[in-house]
Design a protein around this motif. Structure first.
Motif, PDB file in Angstrom:
ATOM      1  N   ILE A 101       1.274  -1.326   0.091  1.00 29.30           N
ATOM      2  CA  ILE A 101      -0.079   0.118  -0.636  1.00 29.30           C
ATOM      3  C   ILE A 101       0.824   1.126  -0.019  1.00 29.30           C
ATOM      4  N   SER A 102       1.583   1.481   0.419  1.00 30.05           N
ATOM      5  CA  SER A 102       3.133   2.674   0.633  1.00 30.05           C
ATOM      6  C   SER A 102       3.617   2.337  -0.574  1.00 30.05           C
ATOM      7  N   ALA A 103       4.361   1.779  -1.193  1.00 32.74           N
ATOM      8  CA  ALA A 103       4.586   1.947  -2.371  1.00 32.74           C
ATOM      9  C   ALA A 103       3.545   2.330  -3.410  1.00 32.74           C
ATOM     10  N   PHE A 104       2.043   1.904  -3.582  1.00 30.79           N
ATOM     11  CA  PHE A 104       1.520   2.350  -4.000  1.00 30.79           C
ATOM     12  C   PHE A 104       0.748   3.868  -4.010  1.00 30.79           C
ATOM     13  N   ALA A 105       1.093   4.625  -2.243  1.00 30.01           N
ATOM     14  CA  ALA A 105       0.398   5.608  -2.477  1.00 30.01           C
ATOM     15  C   ALA A 105       1.385   6.138  -2.861  1.00 30.01           C
ATOM     16  N   VAL A 106       2.846   6.324  -2.484  1.00 36.33           N
ATOM     17  CA  VAL A 106       4.485   6.861  -3.153  1.00 36.33           C
ATOM     18  C   VAL A 106       3.979   6.815  -4.935  1.00 36.33           C
ATOM     19  N   ILE A 107       3.435   5.993  -5.563  1.00 32.24           N
ATOM     20  CA  ILE A 107       3.347   5.758  -7.268  1.00 32.24           C
ATOM     21  C   ILE A 107       2.440   6.713  -7.504  1.00 32.24           C
ATOM     22  N   ALA A 108       1.399   6.647  -6.365  1.00 28.43           N
ATOM     23  CA  ALA A 108      -0.429   7.612  -6.898  1.00 28.43           C
ATOM     24  C   ALA A 108       0.416   9.001  -6.758  1.00 28.43           C
ATOM     25  N   ALA A 109       1.370   9.271  -5.808  1.00 26.69           N
ATOM     26  CA  ALA A 109       1.937  10.948  -5.714  1.00 26.69           C
ATOM     27  C   ALA A 109       2.436  11.617  -6.906  1.00 26.69           C
ATOM     28  N   LEU A 110       2.816  11.036  -7.318  1.00 27.06           N
ATOM     29  CA  LEU A 110       3.765  10.871  -8.529  1.00 27.06           C
ATOM     30  C   LEU A 110       3.436  10.920  -9.650  1.00 27.06           C
ATOM     31  N   ALA A 111       2.278  10.416  -9.649  1.00 28.31           N
ATOM     32  CA  ALA A 111       1.230  10.580 -10.990  1.00 28.31           C
ATOM     33  C   ALA A 111       0.737  11.575 -10.917  1.00 28.31           C
ATOM     34  N   ALA A 112       0.670  12.340  -9.673  1.00 30.69           N
ATOM     35  CA  ALA A 112      -0.507  13.825  -9.232  1.00 30.69           C
ATOM     36  C   ALA A 112       0.764  14.474  -9.530  1.00 30.69           C
ATOM     37  N   VAL A 113       1.390  14.543  -8.731  1.00 31.81           N
ATOM     38  CA  VAL A 113       2.581  16.016  -9.390  1.00 31.81           C
ATOM     39  C   VAL A 113       2.818  15.697 -11.127  1.00 31.81           C
ATOM     40  N   GLN A 114       3.463  14.355 -11.557  1.00 28.20           N
ATOM     41  CA  GLN A 114       3.414  14.412 -12.590  1.00 28.20           C
ATOM     42  C   GLN A 114       2.295  14.907 -14.127  1.00 28.20           C
ATOM     43  N   MET A 115       1.041  15.227 -12.936  1.00 26.54           N
ATOM     44  CA  MET A 115      -0.042  15.369 -13.957  1.00 26.54           C
ATOM     45  C   MET A 115      -0.067  16.993 -13.362  1.00 26.54           C
ATOM     46  N   LEU A 116       0.402  17.698 -12.556  1.00 29.34           N
ATOM     47  CA  LEU A 116       0.591  19.357 -12.192  1.00 29.34           C
ATOM     48  C   LEU A 116       1.498  19.517 -12.719  1.00 29.34           C
ATOM     49  N   ARG A 117       2.695  19.273 -14.034  1.00 26.29           N
ATOM     50  CA  ARG A 117       3.261  20.144 -13.685  1.00 26.29           C
ATOM     51  C   ARG A 117       3.385  20.492 -15.216  1.00 26.29           C
ATOM     52  N   PRO A 118       3.876  21.759 -15.096  1.00 27.02           N
ATOM     53  CA  PRO A 118       3.009  22.758 -16.489  1.00 27.02           C
ATOM     54  C   PRO A 118       4.217  22.139 -18.289  1.00 27.02           C
ATOM     55  N   ALA A 119       3.078  22.069 -19.164  1.00 26.07           N
ATOM     56  CA  ALA A 119       3.214  21.324 -20.289  1.00 26.07           C
ATOM     57  C   ALA A 119       5.273  22.043 -20.415  1.00 26.07           C
ATOM     58  N   SER A 120       5.958  20.920 -21.212  1.00 27.73           N
ATOM     59  CA  SER A 120       7.035  21.528 -20.995  1.00 27.73           C
ATOM     60  C   SER A 120       7.053  21.630 -23.085  1.00 27.73           C
ATOM     61  N   ALA A 121       7.937  23.456 -22.858  1.00 26.14           N
ATOM     62  CA  ALA A 121       8.366  23.453 -24.708  1.00 26.14           C
ATOM     63  C   ALA A 121       8.676  22.514 -25.456  1.00 26.14           C
ATOM     64  N   ALA A 122       8.221  21.982 -27.031  1.00 20.33           N
ATOM     65  CA  ALA A 122       8.845  21.312 -27.834  1.00 20.33           C
ATOM     66  C   ALA A 122      10.064  21.655 -28.151  1.00 20.33           C
ATOM     67  N   GLY A 123      10.767  20.733 -27.812  1.00 24.85           N
ATOM     68  CA  GLY A 123      12.845  21.425 -27.970  1.00 24.85           C
ATOM     69  C   GLY A 123      12.827  19.983 -29.549  1.00 24.85           C
ATOM     70  N   PRO A 124      14.574  20.202 -29.500  1.00 26.45           N
ATOM     71  CA  PRO A 124      14.663  19.312 -30.915  1.00 26.45           C
ATOM     72  C   PRO A 124      15.136  17.883 -29.919  1.00 26.45           C
TER      73      PRO A 124
END
Length: 248
Positions: A101-124
Motif C-alpha cells: 500500500i505504501s509503494a502504491f501511495a508513492v506511485i500515486a503521488a508521483l502520478a499526481a505531481v506529473q499531472m501538475l507539472r506544466p507542459a514543457s516546450a517542444a525542443g529538438p
C-alpha cells in the motif's frame, strides 16, 4: 449502497479519468477496490491488472484505427517490460500489505505531481538510445506488474523523451505497452485471478470501458489542463490517505 452499484460507479469514474486524461486514471482502480469494495491489496492489484488490460486494449483499438500506434517500436518497448512485469507480478503476493500500500501511495503521488507539472516546450528531438529505451521499458513493466497500475503517466513521457515520439503517437503506443505488460503480469497471477470476485470485477471493468469513451467526449468540451489539476488534487488526497492507513 450495494456492492454492484459501487463497482459500476467506481468503474465509471476510472474510465472517465482514463478517457479524459489519457494516463493516470487507472491509479484510482486499486484504492477503489480496496476501500470501497473490500479487496485485499494483493487481490486489488490483480483485479486492477485485468481492468487496465481490458480498458487499454479497447482504447488501443480506437487509437490504432486513427493511425496513432507505432507497432514496431511499441512492441520492442513492451518486450523489454514483459519479464520484469511477470517477475514483479509473481513477487507482489509475497510482499507485506502495508509495504504494498505504501509503494502504491508513492506511485500515486508521483502520478499526481506529473499531472501538475506544466507542459514543457517542444525542443529538438532527443537521440534514441536502445539501452536507455530498454531500461525504461523494463522499469515500466516492473511497476505495472507489482502495483497493478497501467503506468500511462510514466509510459507517455518515456516514449516522448526516450524514443522521440510526438504526443499522439506516444499516447496510442503507450496503450500497447500497458496492455502487454498487464497481460504478462496477469499470466503469473493466474491462481490469484481465479479467486477474484468476478461478480464485482466484471461490472467494474465494463463500466470503465464505457466510461473511457465518455471521457474522450468530456475532454473535448472541458479544459484538459483544468481536468488534470482537479484529478491530480484528488489523487494526492488518495495517496496521502493510503500512506497514513499503511503506516498507522
Amino acid at each position: 449502497m450495494s456492492v454492484l452499484i459501487l463497482a459500476v460507479a467506481a468503474g465509471a469514474v476510472v474510465g472517465l479519468a482514463l478517457g479524459a486524461l489519457g494516463g493516470g486514471g487507472s491509479v484510482l482502480a486499486v484504492p477503489a477496490l480496496i476501500y470501497l469494495l473490500g479487496f485485499t491489496p494483493a487481490a486489488a492489484t490483480t483485479a486492477s491488472l485485468f481492468i487496465v488490460a481490458a480498458t487499454s486494449a479497447t482504447a488501443l483499438y480506437a487509437h490504432a484505427r486513427a493511425g496513432h500506434v507505432r507497432w514496431k517500436a511499441g512492441t520492442a518497448f513492451a518486450a523489454a517490460g514483459i519479464v520484469p512485469a511477470a517477475l514483479a507480478g509473481s513477487a507482489a503476493a509475497r510482499i507485506p500489505q502495508p509495504v504494498l500500500i505504501s509503494a502504491f501511495a508513492v506511485i500515486a503521488a508521483l502520478a499526481a505531481v506529473q499531472m501538475l507539472r506544466p507542459a514543457s516546450a517542444a525542443g529538438p528531438a532527443p537521440t534514441v538510445r536502445p539501452l536507455k529505451a530498454g531500461g525504461a521499458g523494463a522499469g515500466l513493466g516492473a511497476v505495472t506488474g507489482l502495483l497493478g497500475v497501467g503506468g500511462g503517466f510514466l509510459a507517455v513521457p518515456a516514449l516522448v523523451t526516450v524514443l522521440a515520439f510526438e504526443m499522439q503517437a506516444a499516447v496510442g503506443t503507450s496503450l500497447l505497452v500497458i496492455t502487454v505488460n498487464s497481460l504478462a503480469s496477469l499470466f503469473t497471477r493466474a491462481g490469484g485471478a481465479a479467486g477474484l470476485d468476478w461478480a464485482v470485477v466484471a461490472p467494474f471493468t465494463g463500466a470503465a470501458i464505457l466510461g473511457a469513451w465518455d471521457g474522450k467526449r468530456l475532454a473535448a468540451k472541458v479544459s484538459g489542463a483544468g481536468l488534470r489539476r482537479v484529478f491530480a488534487v484528488v489523487l494526492l488526497a488518495v495517496a496521502a490517505f493510503m500512506l497514513v492507513d499503511a503506516l498507522l
